[in-house]
Design a protein around this motif. Sequence first.
Motif, short mmCIF file in Angstrom:
data_model
loop_
_atom_site.label_atom_id
_atom_site.label_comp_id
_atom_site.label_asym_id
_atom_site.label_seq_id
_atom_site.Cartn_x
_atom_site.Cartn_y
_atom_site.Cartn_z
N UNK A 168 0.88 -1.06 -0.06
CA UNK A 168 -0.01 0.04 -0.14
C UNK A 168 1.02 1.27 -0.05
N UNK A 169 0.84 1.99 -1.03
CA UNK A 169 1.48 3.25 -1.23
C UNK A 169 0.54 4.38 -1.63
N UNK A 170 -0.70 3.93 -1.59
CA UNK A 170 -1.83 4.88 -2.03
C UNK A 170 -2.97 4.10 -2.48
N UNK A 171 -4.06 4.80 -2.70
CA UNK A 171 -5.33 3.88 -2.99
C UNK A 171 -5.04 3.04 -4.38
N UNK A 172 -4.28 3.56 -5.41
CA UNK A 172 -4.06 2.73 -6.75
C UNK A 172 -3.64 1.51 -6.37
N UNK A 173 -2.24 1.65 -5.67
CA UNK A 173 -1.52 0.32 -5.53
C UNK A 173 -2.40 -0.59 -4.65
N UNK A 174 -2.97 -0.33 -3.84
CA UNK A 174 -4.09 -1.05 -2.90
C UNK A 174 -4.85 -1.76 -3.85
N UNK A 175 -5.82 -1.16 -4.47
CA UNK A 175 -6.58 -1.76 -5.37
C UNK A 175 -6.00 -2.80 -6.30
#
Length: 776
Positions: free
Chosen positions: A89-96
């Motif tokens: 997780x480094x932001x919403x994009x990487x999480x999703x």
Amino acid sequence: MAQAKRRLSRAEAVRQRAGAQFIGRRAQLALFVENLGKDPDPDAGPDPADFLFHVRGVGGVGKSTLLAQWREAAHRAGALTALVDDTDVHGVETTLTALARQLAEQAGPLREFDKAVEQYRRALQASAERVPEQSPGAEAASLPARLVTQAAFGAASVLPGAGVVAAIASPETVAQGADRLVAGVRQRRRGGDGDESALSRAFVAELGRICERDRARRPWIVLFLDTWEVTGRYLDGWLRETIDDAFGALPLEVVFVLAGRDELAEREWAPWRPVLVDVPLEVFTEQEARDLLAARGVIDPGVVDAVLRMSMRLPLLVALLAHADPGAVDVVADVGADVVDQAVVRFLQWIAEPERRETVVAAALPLQLNQDLFACAVPDAEPATWEWLLGQPFVAGHGDFRQYHAVVRTSMLRRRRTQSPRLWTAAHSRLAEYHAAARTSAEQHLQVSRRTADPRWRRHLLNETYHRLCADPLAGLPAALEHTARTAGEAPDALAVWAEMLHQAAQDSADADLTRWADLIKSAAAGEQPVLETLGVLTAPVLPARVRAWALTHRGYQNFIEDRDDDALADLDLAVATAAGLSQTLAYRGRVHSWHARYEQALADLGAALALDPGNAWALARRGETHQLAGRAEEAMLDFTAALALDPDDAWALGSRGQAHRQAGRPDEAITDLTAALALDPEYAWARVQRGEAYRQTGRLEEAVADLSAVLAVDPEDIWALGSRGQAHRQAGRPDEAVTDLTAALTLNPEYAWAFAERGEAHRQTGRLEEAVADF
């Protein structure tokens, strides 16, 4: 919102059973499995399933272990699962992206989400190229006057169509006049905004499709979000919006499980307490600790008592000590203050083979572990040692990487740094070279402008920098701060991760100077304006010239984006004076000059930038734009084409060349370029308006109206699109629709001269001559 309200109507029985007080781990597992056995529909019965669990407790208390048990239980119950932690997780994009990848492995490709990610990344890459957007007729309207003046003195090629006299005489050419051109230039920006909400909508839609398709076979999707004390910085607001159906109706079959050290903030999470199952983890009870030790064969009363005292019944340390099969040890009479260090030392003592003791400590140095990094960190390890290491209780992770538990890793790093400084430096230097080579390899397949958007390249640069700082903080600090400045300007979504890395390197190396800068940057990156505050820290006079120059460069361009043009030029001038030879500094300054119609100065700067770096596709495309605005159509076309030869996927350059073709009377070539730009970025509104204009020029009026209507469906106040559609309606013989669109444009901007002329022509066509005269 309806789904969210239905969730809030669920019974509180499970929450009360789990959250009122600490319950044993077996009871927690049973609670979770029981939840997965319920019907997710609150209308189906009196005690529907809960969908939000929060496991919390201090580091080492067993949160990740409990999540692993729950995940396995969910698999057995037939659910789809995915798990992310601070390594993903480094932001919403990487999480999703990480969640979607894991779900796709179980349920098949998530194609619509994959498309949304690609569009998001392209839009994000263009975000740094954005220019201030103003409506025609706004206060800063000197540019239209300058363009008209240039047209009158022979630069009329900037106007689509014929010269100034024809523009005055012909309503058709007035329709392509200076006001309109400037409206287009002001809107020349990527339609995408790097908007994470589009990603979230696509992700939630995919969850809905999976649930609908697999409802009979797989009734549940369980998403585990570990290390919430870190990941929550990026995801807390996103998760609350998601469960509130902000991104579409979240299926009732989706369960979220969070795990972190702290309680959730009451102010933000109060509305969700009725469906939040709070699972506080405490240290083991004495009986639970004894049960674990007995299961591992540790039954000698003296040994058991020693382990209980040394571990303070912290599950991680109980497991660590039990795993070593201690046999008979002396009872520890006095446990020191640093319990973890003592437990780690005792654990190492219980490993009989000296080589494996060395392996455990040496393998702690990488931030993340895979077999290649393990071989780099422990080059002399036996082949079977990797699998042995993965079986240790403090090694966890999933996907491509593993990592040590932070509590154990910190202790082992401290041990290696203080007891073997030479080995410490040598291993970190070796790991830095490994990542440098991997980064260089990745660069062979990436345009310079696209490196910062590539997750693999970013990961290698971050790890390389971390290891160089640990190996030699004094030598590594200048390059680390330079990379920080560039990250703030070129990849602001990665700034928080970069700040965390600096903080980790400072902690692990125990270097005072690095600690001071890491604290300053971490504080700035957490501020209200993280990019500007971080760049401000990096302009300090004590720093090396290149660090200050990069910070000034990116702060200058950020000021330009935010309409502080005087500050922008001051920063860029100072950056040029501070460190010669930075191509991007000159390119940015050229962009500012071009925006203010100082074309010769702009061309001089952009030319100097390209002399330093002929492969700077961004500078080539901006020089093409400057040539276009200065009326040099052929030079503009050459630059756009050269930029696209370097970076064929630059939607902005494709759109700009398409506009140049259209203005030069080549609408078919324009349509080709603009269609290619829209294939790369379907939400590129400016390119769609341009293509609509090209369709109109070729007489394909219905296609023109379709393009312009698509833009207005997203932004009903796009003045240029309203005007263009009005003109297309008029040419198609629909003057009343034309008057409607043009009136709407004039309502938004009463000084839009071209729209008055075009509406006057529509009135004239319908015989409303008084209205026509008034408009003219």
